[in-house]
Design a protein around this motif. Structure first.
Motif, short mmCIF file in Angstrom:
data_model
loop_
_atom_site.label_atom_id
_atom_site.label_comp_id
_atom_site.label_asym_id
_atom_site.label_seq_id
_atom_site.Cartn_x
_atom_site.Cartn_y
_atom_site.Cartn_z
N TYR A 135 -3.47 -3.70 -4.79
CA TYR A 135 -4.79 -3.19 -4.44
C TYR A 135 -4.81 -1.68 -4.71
O TYR A 135 -4.52 -0.87 -3.84
N GLY A 189 0.84 -1.18 0.00
CA GLY A 189 0.00 0.00 0.00
C GLY A 189 0.87 1.24 0.00
O GLY A 189 1.76 1.39 0.85
N GLU A 196 -3.90 -0.09 0.60
CA GLU A 196 -4.39 0.62 -0.57
C GLU A 196 -3.25 1.37 -1.27
O GLU A 196 -2.43 2.01 -0.63
N THR A 233 -2.58 4.32 -4.14
CA THR A 233 -3.18 5.41 -4.91
C THR A 233 -2.11 6.09 -5.74
O THR A 233 -0.97 6.23 -5.30
N THR A 273 -6.74 1.69 -5.47
CA THR A 273 -8.08 2.26 -5.24
C THR A 273 -8.29 3.59 -5.95
O THR A 273 -9.41 4.07 -6.05
#
Length: 667
Positions: free
Chosen positions: A594, A533, A561, A563, A596
């Motif tokens: 993962y 993440g 997460e 980004t 997002t």
């Protein structure tokens, strides 16, 4: 192109930084307090770590020598200077033997040389000492009175002499009849004044647990109380000036030594408290100047040592620690050395396996000798505040198993010209230790050179500056740990415009890459981001026009997460491959990062006509990379409108791409 200095540096408020730093330190402190086992450190060449007390070299000038033939019994006295007597037999009690005749001794300056072998008079497990003692054979004169009622009474005197061998000599006859009897008191012919305790005086005793060394004792000789197995507490009054070699060695029950402060003791010998395996706390006497070798040799329970001040009295005379002072003090975890020391022997903290924090002397310039921290496998940091002090051995700290978390705390190199010697030592490529300092604004910095790249992190774990050196290669591996902190953030513009680097590897500890952190690196071709993440800010890798491949490598932590900010890879005109999938089946399956959020124009690479970008990941309408790649708005080039080629990779090996010509031009 040269190395650029960061243009922008975000600063948190000091209170916030400190809070974050405290939280980040918890893990490292817990780890540091767990000593690493089964690690054997080879002693540096030219140094031999002692394994027995007998190997320690004695400090000269501490002997209190008594010749055996000069020792005589001494007697405790009452206030009127008559001898104290036994309550049953009424004879004097020769508690001690003393010496008034050997070199350096006299009646006014005598030495206690031992306990009377024939007596066991210790009461309440204490140790009695008196400044004045009777010397010579005590004499008692008794008076017998005849015809006491007459005007001419007759007195008959009988004298008793208590001999050195315990026999009694009677001079005079007791009359057969008498009216009155007056018993005399034993008195010694001389009074000796006690000033010393001689070498070995009470060696191998086990019949007392407490000793109070009174103010009139000026010196305690070598091995004076050695092997006193029952001794648990020692109190030393302020008059004692020196304590000899091994004076209290092998006192296995000794837990505490209390110097009444301020204290005149200036010298402690070699092994004075060696093998005191129960000793836990120690405060040096306020006037201490010098110690011999192995002062606390093998004191495994020693945890608290005070050597800077006794109350409000600073120990300003402390100048020398002998070799191997704390060798084998296994539980000693942190210590602040006296700042006024000018000399420390070799192997000072050898094999102190729990030692984590040390503050070195700073008032005098010192070159700390070889093996100072040999075998200190749990060290977190060593603080050296003197600009001209350093270590003799470049490999001094190489026995630390987790060297990346260790650091040397020293003066601010930004304001020193020349640089502090300890800074030069720490950052020398042959040593390469992390260096910690606080700048003039109060901000903390941890600096370390790895593979020729010099990184600096702050107290939040953020890399905030970077330099290339002459030995830098073309692969930049972001470290996961520098000093006590995990590297979790890369600051704004930290690597902006740096040339000569073709590959950047970012570890999973990094959770944030700030604005333009790697902006416009002209030679960068490959970017590998191992992630649980991560938040990548706006334009973090924009304008890297040779960047070809970006790999997001998931670790399997689906909760982390990722980004990607707006324009993150904008104008990376050569970017051809971006992977969010790890499909190495040696790891039992395929794992997808993962993701997002992918921001606006994150992959607007403005690639040349006829080229495209391949993006790899799972095919799922709800998966953000798939949604971004197949969206009509997300073109690679605003003028030609090419679209991303999306592929699943193993095991499906499916490809798809947005086609604006289909569905009546709706795609």
């Amino acid at each position: 192109m040269g190395v650029k200095t960061p243009k922008i540096k975000r600063r948190l408020k000091k209170s916030a930084r400190r809070t974050i730093a405290a939280l980040l330190m918890v893990t490292s402190l817990i780890v540091a307090l767990i000593p690493v086992k089964d690690v054997e450190a080879t002693a540096p060449e030219g140094i031999t770590i002692p394994t027995t007390l007998e190997e320690l070299v004695d400090l000269e000038g501490l002997s209190v020598v008594s010749e055996p033939g000069n020792r005589r019994n001494a007697y405790l006295l009452n206030e009127d200077q008559t001898c104290k007597v036994d309550s049953v037999y009424s004879y004097p009690i020769p508690y001690f033997q003393i010496d008034t005749m050997s070199s350096g001794f006299s009646l006014q300056s005598a030495a206690i040389t031992g306990w009377n072998e024939a007596l066991y008079v210790i009461r309440d497990q204490t140790f009695p000492l008196s400044e004045q003692m009777g010397y010579g054979s005590p004499v008692r004169t008794d008076r017998y009175i005849q015809n006491s009622a007459s005007s001419n009474p007759i007195s008959i005197y009988v004298t008793y002499t208590y001999n050195e061998d315990g026999t009694v000599t009677q001079d005079g006859e007791i009359p057969e009849t008498y009216d009155e009897y007056i018993m005399g008191a034993f008195k010694c012919p001389e009074i000796a004044v006690i000033r010393y305790i001689s070498d070995g005086a009470f060696k191998d005793r086990a019949n007392y647990s407490r000793i109070m060394i009174p103010d009139f004792i000026l010196k305690i000789g070598n091995e004076a109380f050695m092997n006193n197995n029952a001794l648990a507490q020692v109190e030393i009054a302020s008059g004692c000036t020196s304590i000899g070699n091994k004076a209290f060695a092998n006192c296995g029950s000794l837990q505490g030594v209390n110097f009444m402060q301020p204290n005149q003791c200036d010298t402690l010998g070699s092994g004075t408290f060696g093998n005191c395996t129960s000793l836990q706390n120690f405060e040096f006497p306020s006037n201490i100047k010098e110690t011999g070798n192995g002062l606390f040799f093998n004191c495994p329970e020693l945890i608290n040592v005070s050597m800077t001040a006794a109350g409000e009295t600073q120990m300003t005379n402390f100048s020398k620690l002998g070799d191997f002072t704390f060798v084998g003090c296994a539980k000693l975890s942190e210590i602040k050395l006296n700042p006024f020391l000018s000399e420390m022997g070799e192997g000072t903290f050898a094999n102190c396996g729990y030692l984590t924090k040390v503050e070195m002397p700073y008032d005098k310039t010192m070159t700390f000798k070889q093996g100072t921290f040999h075998g200190c496998i749990s060290l977190s940091y060593v603080r050296v505040d003197n600009n001209t002090s350093s270590f003799a051995d470049g490999q001094e700290f190489n026995s630390i198993p987790v060297l990346n978390s260790f650091y040397i705390w020293g003066p601010n190199p930004q304001i020193s010209d020349p640089k502090p010697e300890i800074y030069n030592y720490a950052t020398n490529m042959d040593n390469n230790y992390t260096y910690y300092y606080i700048d003039t604004a109060g901000d903390e910095h941890y600096e370390k050179t790895i593979n020729g790249f010099k990184f600096t992190v702050d107290a939040t774990g953020m890399i905030n500056s970077f330099e290339k050196t002459a030995s830098s290669g073309d692969t930049l591996q972001i470290p996961d740990v520098i000093g006590p902190y995990s590297v979790n953030k890369i600051g704004e513009k930290t690597f902006e415009g740096i040339d000569g680097i073709t590959t950047v590897n970012i570890p999973s500890t990094v959770k944030t890459v700030e604005y333009q952190a790697f902006h416009a690196m002209p030679d960068l071709t490959t970017l590998n981001i191992t992630t649980e993440g991560i938040s990548i800010d706006t334009e973090a890798f924009a304008e890297c026009n040779r960047l070809d491949t970006v790999n997001f490598i998931p670790t399997g932590n689906a909760a982390g997460e990722t980004t990607i900010g707006a324009r993150c890879f904008q104008n990376c005109t050569n970017l051809r491959n971006v992977s969010f999938r790890s499909d190495d089946f040696t790891q039992s399956g395929a794992f997808d990062t993962y993701v997002t959020l992918i921001g606006e124009d994150a992959f607007e690479t403005n690639c040349p006509s006829g080229t495209t970008l391949k993006m790899r990941g799972k095919i799922d309408p709800d998966y953000e990379p798939f949604r971004y790649a197949t969206s009509k708005e997300n073109t690679l080039n605003s003028s030609m409108s090419p679209y991303i080629l999306y592929e699943s990779g193993n095991p499906q090996n499916i490809q798809c791409q947005y086609d604006p010509s289909l569905n009546d031009g709706q795609g």
